[in-house]
Design a protein around this motif. Sequence first.
Motif, PDB file in Angstrom:
ATOM      1  N   ASP A 124      -7.000   8.741   1.745  1.00 30.41           N
ATOM      2  CA  ASP A 124      -8.297   8.261   2.217  1.00 30.41           C
ATOM      3  C   ASP A 124      -8.236   6.760   2.517  1.00 30.41           C
ATOM      4  N   GLY A 125      -8.695   6.400   3.735  1.00 28.47           N
ATOM      5  CA  GLY A 125      -8.705   4.980   4.114  1.00 28.47           C
ATOM      6  C   GLY A 125      -7.336   4.474   4.496  1.00 28.47           C
ATOM      7  N   PHE A 126      -6.498   5.370   4.991  1.00 24.90           N
ATOM      8  CA  PHE A 126      -5.118   5.028   5.337  1.00 24.90           C
ATOM      9  C   PHE A 126      -4.628   6.053   6.356  1.00 24.90           C
ATOM     10  N   PRO A 127      -3.792   5.638   7.335  1.00 33.03           N
ATOM     11  CA  PRO A 127      -3.286   4.294   7.628  1.00 33.03           C
ATOM     12  C   PRO A 127      -4.321   3.482   8.406  1.00 33.03           C
ATOM     13  N   ARG A 128      -4.420   2.214   8.055  1.00 32.48           N
ATOM     14  CA  ARG A 128      -5.402   1.330   8.674  1.00 32.48           C
ATOM     15  C   ARG A 128      -4.838   0.574   9.872  1.00 32.48           C
ATOM     16  N   LYS A 129      -3.514   0.584  10.012  1.00 30.38           N
ATOM     17  CA  LYS A 129      -2.861  -0.112  11.139  1.00 30.38           C
ATOM     18  C   LYS A 129      -1.687   0.727  11.607  1.00 30.38           C
ATOM     19  N   MET A 130      -1.237   0.446  12.828  1.00 33.00           N
ATOM     20  CA  MET A 130      -0.123   1.202  13.406  1.00 33.00           C
ATOM     21  C   MET A 130       1.145   1.089  12.558  1.00 33.00           C
ATOM     22  N   VAL A 166       7.905   8.116   3.824  1.00 32.11           N
ATOM     23  CA  VAL A 166       7.304   8.937   2.757  1.00 32.11           C
ATOM     24  C   VAL A 166       7.274  10.404   3.177  1.00 32.11           C
ATOM     25  N   VAL A 167       6.384  10.769   4.085  1.00 31.42           N
ATOM     26  CA  VAL A 167       6.306  12.158   4.570  1.00 31.42           C
ATOM     27  C   VAL A 167       5.447  12.182   5.841  1.00 31.42           C
ATOM     28  N   LYS A 168       5.723  13.129   6.727  1.00 31.97           N
ATOM     29  CA  LYS A 168       4.909  13.252   7.950  1.00 31.97           C
ATOM     30  C   LYS A 168       3.560  13.878   7.599  1.00 31.97           C
ATOM     31  N   SER A 169       2.505  13.390   8.246  1.00 33.88           N
ATOM     32  CA  SER A 169       1.171  13.962   8.018  1.00 33.88           C
ATOM     33  C   SER A 169       0.999  15.228   8.851  1.00 33.88           C
ATOM     34  N   GLU A 170       0.104  16.097   8.366  1.00 31.53           N
ATOM     35  CA  GLU A 170      -0.251  17.300   9.145  1.00 31.53           C
ATOM     36  C   GLU A 170      -1.212  16.917  10.269  1.00 31.53           C
ATOM     37  N   ILE A 182       3.293   4.387  11.121  1.00 32.32           N
ATOM     38  CA  ILE A 182       4.693   4.646  11.491  1.00 32.32           C
ATOM     39  C   ILE A 182       5.598   4.584  10.256  1.00 32.32           C
ATOM     40  N   GLU A 183       5.407   3.572   9.427  1.00 29.48           N
ATOM     41  CA  GLU A 183       6.263   3.405   8.247  1.00 29.48           C
ATOM     42  C   GLU A 183       6.053   4.525   7.226  1.00 29.48           C
ATOM     43  N   PHE A 184       4.797   4.931   7.008  1.00 31.75           N
ATOM     44  CA  PHE A 184       4.536   6.005   6.040  1.00 31.75           C
ATOM     45  C   PHE A 184       5.204   7.305   6.489  1.00 31.75           C
ATOM     46  N   THR A 208       0.829  -1.214   0.000  1.00 29.05           N
ATOM     47  CA  THR A 208       0.000   0.000   0.000  1.00 29.05           C
ATOM     48  C   THR A 208       0.859   1.258   0.000  1.00 29.05           C
ATOM     49  N   ILE A 209       1.881   1.286   0.848  1.00 29.46           N
ATOM     50  CA  ILE A 209       2.744   2.469   0.944  1.00 29.46           C
ATOM     51  C   ILE A 209       3.486   2.694  -0.376  1.00 29.46           C
ATOM     52  N   GLY A 210       3.935   1.623  -1.010  1.00 28.47           N
ATOM     53  CA  GLY A 210       4.610   1.747  -2.305  1.00 28.47           C
ATOM     54  C   GLY A 210       3.712   2.388  -3.354  1.00 28.47           C
ATOM     55  N   LEU A 211       2.448   1.951  -3.404  1.00 24.90           N
ATOM     56  CA  LEU A 211       1.496   2.509  -4.374  1.00 24.90           C
ATOM     57  C   LEU A 211       1.211   3.986  -4.081  1.00 24.90           C
ATOM     58  N   LEU A 212       1.043   4.322  -2.795  1.00 24.25           N
ATOM     59  CA  LEU A 212       0.786   5.716  -2.418  1.00 24.25           C
ATOM     60  C   LEU A 212       1.981   6.609  -2.738  1.00 24.25           C
ATOM     61  N   ARG A 213       3.170   6.154  -2.384  1.00 28.41           N
ATOM     62  CA  ARG A 213       4.375   6.963  -2.615  1.00 28.41           C
ATOM     63  C   ARG A 213       4.560   7.233  -4.111  1.00 28.41           C
ATOM     64  N   ASP A 214       4.364   6.201  -4.935  1.00 24.15           N
ATOM     65  CA  ASP A 214       4.517   6.369  -6.387  1.00 24.15           C
ATOM     66  C   ASP A 214       3.503   7.386  -6.926  1.00 24.15           C
ATOM     67  N   ALA A 215       2.264   7.275  -6.467  1.00 29.67           N
ATOM     68  CA  ALA A 215       1.212   8.196  -6.935  1.00 29.67           C
ATOM     69  C   ALA A 215       1.509   9.632  -6.508  1.00 29.67           C
ATOM     70  N   MET A 216       1.964   9.814  -5.265  1.00 29.38           N
ATOM     71  CA  MET A 216       2.289  11.153  -4.764  1.00 29.38           C
ATOM     72  C   MET A 216       3.484  11.751  -5.510  1.00 29.38           C
TER      73      MET A 216
END
Length: 205
Positions: free
Chosen positions: A101-107, A117-121, A111-113, A74-82
Amino acid sequence: MAPISTDDATVIFVLGGPGAGKGTQCGALVKERGFHHLSAGDLLRAEQKREGSQVGAMIKKYITDGEIVPHAVTIGLLRDAMAEIVEKEGKAERPVRFLIDGFPRKMDQAIEFEKSVVKSEFTIFFDCSEETMLKRLQKRGESSGRDDDNLESIKKRFRTFVETSMPVVEYFEKQDKVVKINCEAAVEQVTEQVLTAVDHRLGNK
């Protein structure tokens, strides 16, 4: 791949149980506030159908079983799209705005995203009763054609959300990074709450 800078991307996570109205409200933020909407579920479903995908069959099994797809996929797909959107938009006056949307679904996803990838606001959490979500999903299932819009999958998804995603909401709440929206109200009222909350938290970012 190197992480994306917060100078280039502003990320808001969007969480809520299945049928809470995440997609509808993300649509309003795209239209009214210029966000790019990335749905983890949509990216996974597209990858599942993509010819030649090495992980398509695995994704299909996880989704049909109401389970969470391994975070690396999931993170790979999101990072590529971003990364593709950031590259296309170039250096703008402000960072590119993303709703995930619909992410992150688990701890481990959270943490990994944020590490790779980038810190969320912050996170928008759509609070909705199971009864309301069930009614909405059963109605959607009549026309959506989605593998997971059947009663058995819906119940599994509710269970999975409570067990794995609520701890993520609580984790970000402790950091004062959650905006809770009651989405039992009419769609227009919920949209008003969302726009006000985002403007307040983000300002000119």
